[in-house]
Scaffold this motif. Sequence first.
Motif, mmCIF file in Angstrom:
data_model
loop_
_atom_site.group_PDB
_atom_site.id
_atom_site.type_symbol
_atom_site.label_atom_id
_atom_site.label_comp_id
_atom_site.label_asym_id
_atom_site.label_seq_id
_atom_site.Cartn_x
_atom_site.Cartn_y
_atom_site.Cartn_z
ATOM 1 N N GLY B 74 -17.540 -12.282 -30.197
ATOM 2 C CA GLY B 74 -16.183 -11.839 -29.857
ATOM 3 C C GLY B 74 -15.847 -12.131 -28.410
ATOM 4 N N LEU B 77 -15.196 -15.771 -27.929
ATOM 5 C CA LEU B 77 -13.856 -16.135 -28.395
ATOM 6 C C LEU B 77 -12.792 -15.662 -27.425
ATOM 7 C CD1 LEU B 77 -14.136 -15.566 -32.199
ATOM 8 C CD2 LEU B 77 -13.726 -17.685 -31.017
ATOM 9 N N ALA B 80 -12.731 -18.221 -24.771
ATOM 10 C CA ALA B 80 -12.116 -19.455 -25.271
ATOM 11 C C ALA B 80 -10.610 -19.304 -25.360
ATOM 12 C CB ALA B 80 -12.697 -19.794 -26.637
ATOM 13 N N THR B 81 -10.160 -18.136 -25.832
ATOM 14 C CA THR B 81 -8.716 -17.922 -25.937
ATOM 15 C C THR B 81 -8.070 -17.882 -24.560
ATOM 16 O OG1 THR B 81 -9.307 -16.530 -27.780
ATOM 17 C CG2 THR B 81 -7.020 -16.569 -27.162
#
Lengths: 347, 98
Positions: B74, B77, B80-81
């Motif tokens: 999580g 991510l 990355a976001t």
Amino acid sequence: MNPITLSMFTTALLSGTLITLSSTNWLMAWMGLEINTMAIIPIIARKHHPRATEAATKYFLIQAPAAATILFCAITNAWMTGQWEINQMSTDLPIILILISLAFKMGMAPVHSWLPDVLQGLDLMTGLVLSTWQKLAPFYLILQLHSTHSLTLILLGTMSILVGGWGGLNQTQTRKILAYSSITHMGWMLVILQFSPELTLMTFTLYVTMTLPVFMILHQNNTLSINKLPILATHTPTISALIPLLLLSLGGLPPLTGFIPKWLIIQKMSHLGLFGLATITALSGLFSLYFYLRLSYISSITMSPSSNLTTATWRLTPNSIPLGLKTTIVPSMMLLPLTPMINSLLL
Amino acid sequence: MPSTQFVFFTMFFLSLGGITFYRNHILSVLLCLEGLMLSLFLLLAIWSLETNTTLFMATPMLLLAFSACEAGLGLALLIATTRTHGAANLNSLTTLRW
């Protein structure tokens, strides 16, 4: 992505599903689901692209709470009955909650809206994995739980068929249309699940056979929206002649493979006297037939206006059809005469 | 229903409600996810302690290991976001709608 890393994640993806398939215990099944989710997210996000990252984030945020809810229901059941076996769950509320969260993981109708979004951000081969292999483990768990909550299963199934057809009507992106088609087929599987699990298995196998060449063709020509479909005729004329048959097979028209599951499911329902349910499913299958028909109309029945020079690019650089496509395209159209054999193998 | 079970049920459903209704930032969703996992951990640990099943004594640790992996994923991510979208707000994840 580095081939070694990719092969590692692919192995984890395969083994996660296999762990779920071979477990009788909720804890092991949950672990398989988690391994599966954690393996596919790097594969989804392997293109450093905002859409891919967003799809991976959405997929993670959907799958993780759903898996946690499944485990919560299993623990609740263990607190109440002391039982961890999947097929021996007896308390009502955990079973219904598990059914809903498994439907959430697969993207079935009332909780489906993440699936078209996530599929839109993927490359088509990953999309193929997401809409076939990823559904196997949750579906197996539903299969293990079957025949206890008929109303929940029937509601989920009919809503999936309806919503899958309805949602696909307004789409112009091929990946979203394929996502809605996947929702519809999962609905057919879920509707028949409690009456005949063998038919469910057959529908799943045939869905994979039929959807594989469609994804592969679209991937080969990089067709992401339906206004790029007419280009198929200039690149690969044979495929362009076959794709309406393939799409109508997915829609379930008679001389093609896709008719087998619909035929046998409706036959089974009318044997059991469920005429209302049979009518509803058959009629709501028409919605999805409409958008398959529109896809095939655009891809091959019309000709896009273009000059003579651009109509025959396949003569200059001949595109060879990959072997996997050759082998899957035939069974995905012509299996109907083999229905008795499929019947005797599976039923 | 015993009162301990009620407490953990409330904990689980509050976290689930947090994921469902309060989703401004990805980090808050991840925190709620940790809440889910923690309540599951406590439920599983208390169950195996109360029933004295040796077979299930190790399961809370397995669950904790998996939830740690999930939290790591999580956070990856989240980063990355942030790199691709500029901010990690869930409201800005709208490029896939059209």
